[in-house]
Motif scaffolding. Sequence first.
Motif, short mmCIF file in Angstrom:
data_model
loop_
_atom_site.label_atom_id
_atom_site.label_comp_id
_atom_site.label_asym_id
_atom_site.label_seq_id
_atom_site.Cartn_x
_atom_site.Cartn_y
_atom_site.Cartn_z
N GLN A 290 0.85 -1.18 0.00
CA GLN A 290 0.00 0.00 0.00
C GLN A 290 0.89 1.24 0.00
O GLN A 290 2.03 1.20 0.49
CB GLN A 290 -0.90 0.02 1.24
CG GLN A 290 -1.95 -1.07 1.28
CD GLN A 290 -3.11 -0.75 0.35
OE1 GLN A 290 -3.79 0.24 0.49
NE2 GLN A 290 -3.32 -1.61 -0.64
N PRO A 291 0.43 2.35 -0.56
CA PRO A 291 1.25 3.56 -0.53
C PRO A 291 1.45 4.07 0.90
O PRO A 291 0.56 3.95 1.74
CB PRO A 291 0.43 4.55 -1.37
CG PRO A 291 -0.95 4.01 -1.42
CD PRO A 291 -0.82 2.53 -1.30
N GLY A 292 2.64 4.61 1.16
CA GLY A 292 2.95 5.15 2.48
C GLY A 292 2.72 6.65 2.53
O GLY A 292 2.17 7.26 1.61
N GLU A 293 3.17 7.26 3.61
CA GLU A 293 2.94 8.70 3.83
C GLU A 293 3.60 9.56 2.75
O GLU A 293 3.05 10.59 2.37
CB GLU A 293 3.46 9.11 5.21
CG GLU A 293 2.65 8.56 6.38
CD GLU A 293 1.27 9.20 6.46
OE1 GLU A 293 1.10 10.34 5.99
OE2 GLU A 293 0.35 8.55 6.98
N ILE A 294 4.74 9.12 2.22
CA ILE A 294 5.40 9.96 1.22
C ILE A 294 4.60 9.98 -0.08
O ILE A 294 4.61 10.98 -0.80
CB ILE A 294 6.85 9.51 0.96
CG1 ILE A 294 6.92 8.09 0.38
CG2 ILE A 294 7.69 9.62 2.20
CD1 ILE A 294 8.32 7.69 -0.05
N SER A 295 3.89 8.89 -0.38
CA SER A 295 3.04 8.87 -1.58
C SER A 295 1.72 9.59 -1.33
O SER A 295 1.17 10.23 -2.24
CB SER A 295 2.79 7.44 -2.04
OG SER A 295 3.99 6.82 -2.46
N LEU A 296 1.19 9.48 -0.11
CA LEU A 296 -0.02 10.22 0.23
C LEU A 296 0.24 11.73 0.24
O LEU A 296 -0.69 12.52 0.17
CB LEU A 296 -0.56 9.76 1.59
CG LEU A 296 -1.08 8.31 1.63
CD1 LEU A 296 -1.43 7.92 3.06
CD2 LEU A 296 -2.29 8.14 0.72
N SER A 297 1.53 12.11 0.33
CA SER A 297 1.91 13.53 0.27
C SER A 297 2.19 13.98 -1.15
O SER A 297 2.59 15.13 -1.36
CB SER A 297 3.16 13.77 1.12
OG SER A 297 3.00 13.31 2.44
N HIS A 298 2.02 13.12 -2.13
CA HIS A 298 2.33 13.44 -3.53
C HIS A 298 1.62 14.71 -3.97
O HIS A 298 0.41 14.88 -3.73
CB HIS A 298 1.91 12.26 -4.41
CG HIS A 298 2.23 12.44 -5.86
ND1 HIS A 298 3.50 12.63 -6.33
CD2 HIS A 298 1.42 12.44 -6.96
CE1 HIS A 298 3.48 12.74 -7.65
NE2 HIS A 298 2.22 12.64 -8.05
N ASN A 299 2.37 15.62 -4.57
CA ASN A 299 1.87 16.94 -5.00
C ASN A 299 1.47 17.82 -3.83
O ASN A 299 0.75 18.81 -4.01
CB ASN A 299 0.69 16.80 -5.96
CG ASN A 299 1.09 16.22 -7.31
OD1 ASN A 299 2.16 16.54 -7.81
ND2 ASN A 299 0.25 15.37 -7.87
N GLY A 300 1.94 17.47 -2.63
CA GLY A 300 1.63 18.26 -1.45
C GLY A 300 2.82 18.35 -0.53
O GLY A 300 3.97 18.46 -0.98
N VAL A 301 2.56 18.32 0.76
CA VAL A 301 3.58 18.58 1.77
C VAL A 301 3.64 17.42 2.77
O VAL A 301 2.61 16.94 3.24
CB VAL A 301 3.28 19.89 2.54
CG1 VAL A 301 4.25 20.09 3.69
CG2 VAL A 301 3.32 21.08 1.59
#
Length: 508
Positions: A290-301
């Motif tokens: 599953q995607p982690g926090e760095i991917s959930l931050s994609h195009n963001g912070v």
Amino acid sequence: MLTKIYGGAVFGIEAIMVAVEVNVDKGIGYHLVGLPDNAIKESQYRIAAALNNVGFRVPGKRITINMAPANLRKEGSAYDLTLSIGILTASGQIANSNLEDYVIMGELSLDGSLQPITGALPIAIKAKESGFKGFILPKTNAAEAAVVEGLNVYAMENILDVIDFFNGVGDIEPMDALEFSSFKERVAPIDHDFSDVKGQEGVKRCMEIAAAGGHNIILIGPPGTGKTMLAKRLPSILPPMTLDESLETTKIHSVVGKTTNNGLMIQRPFRSPHHTISSAALVGGGSYPQPGEISLSHNGVLFLDELPEFERRVLEVMRQPMEDREVTIARTRFAVTYPCSFMLIASMNPSPSGYFNDANAPISSSQAEMKRYMGRISGPLLDRIDIHIEVSPVPFDKLSESRRGESSSQIRERVMKARKIQNQRFSDNGIVHYNAQMPPNLIRKFCSLDSESLNLLKNAMERLKLSARAYDRILKVARTICDLAGEKEINGNHISEAIQYRSLDRES
């Protein structure tokens, strides 16, 4: 009787169509094949109870179900509705007129109501590409699927709605698709505004530079100086998301079931994990990745508060994704890749006590304690952070003044002008969109220096013993400072300001 029905499986952030073949024949038994996980195997109990509670039944015959492709692992409860409609059709309880024109997904409650699924947007995109006419899914997920033009999306609340649809009972209309032409009119609300911040003009300037060039930044200061307050306000000065960014970000959040009922995400993500996070939770992973926090931050912070409190091995796994802007998670039989183009904001105290070199502080730290504390963050990781800035306590006269500071909207206007310059500069390169993404060949092309600026940078490199990566970082930040000033060529003022933003190099 044999029937075929379609669902979807998500692999990374892309979807694959799954054909579900259901055969009902003489005999007794329930056989489910095609690499289903436990959640799918347990579906027969949910299906039996749900159908019974809405006035239908699972036939007392031999039911054989194959989920193809058989070599792909299927997981989750989203196939409940797919299997149910397949069983009802194969047993002659509902019509089989145009079943193969639709993708059908949904989790069943025991009363027949439909629960939300994950990955609705990637499945809808794949369904459109595969030539399906419609997508039938729970009402909760319908808004995100409806952004796909040319695909009829039917929002259902109960399995009875789906049965009536295929039996031609009632008048169920597809949802209205989101008009992409109106996407630019959807402006994300500003929850945290820079006008609330008293003082800290130098830090605000750094945040503006970071937002304009997409640079990573670390805030160093004692407790109570407003580091977290400033970090939370950075998304408010970032440019609005483009349609492509919104689609890609929504797909990632859809995979983990974190989307809302509003369809496309219009607000840049801001993720702030706790320092006890594991490496798998940060970069992604698991038996079924599953995607982690760095991917959930994609195009963001991505905001990492109290950076030295994170385990060092957890921070080290970010190094390659920060450079590549994507993370690949490999398993024995497969590998998945998630995008992770994010801005990193980190904060930390200057010492374990938080008051290093402050004679008036209630607690002090020795030089040895300071070195051990700073040693928790590796040099290569700090090299990947473009801007290091010290955050000092705000004096009382600044805190007590009634005048509000510059608003986020005003700062965002300058950021957007600088981003426009960068978009024009990199228009011939589809990968690079802002200064922080520049590879070495583009740095040489767009960050040329005159002799005065070159000597200034050379002296700084020798005195501070900076690495080659820090050299590139200084040039990128100087290029952004130049863009904010509306100037074409980098000069000594831009270089000197960029060098000032390497505080941790000076301390070392």
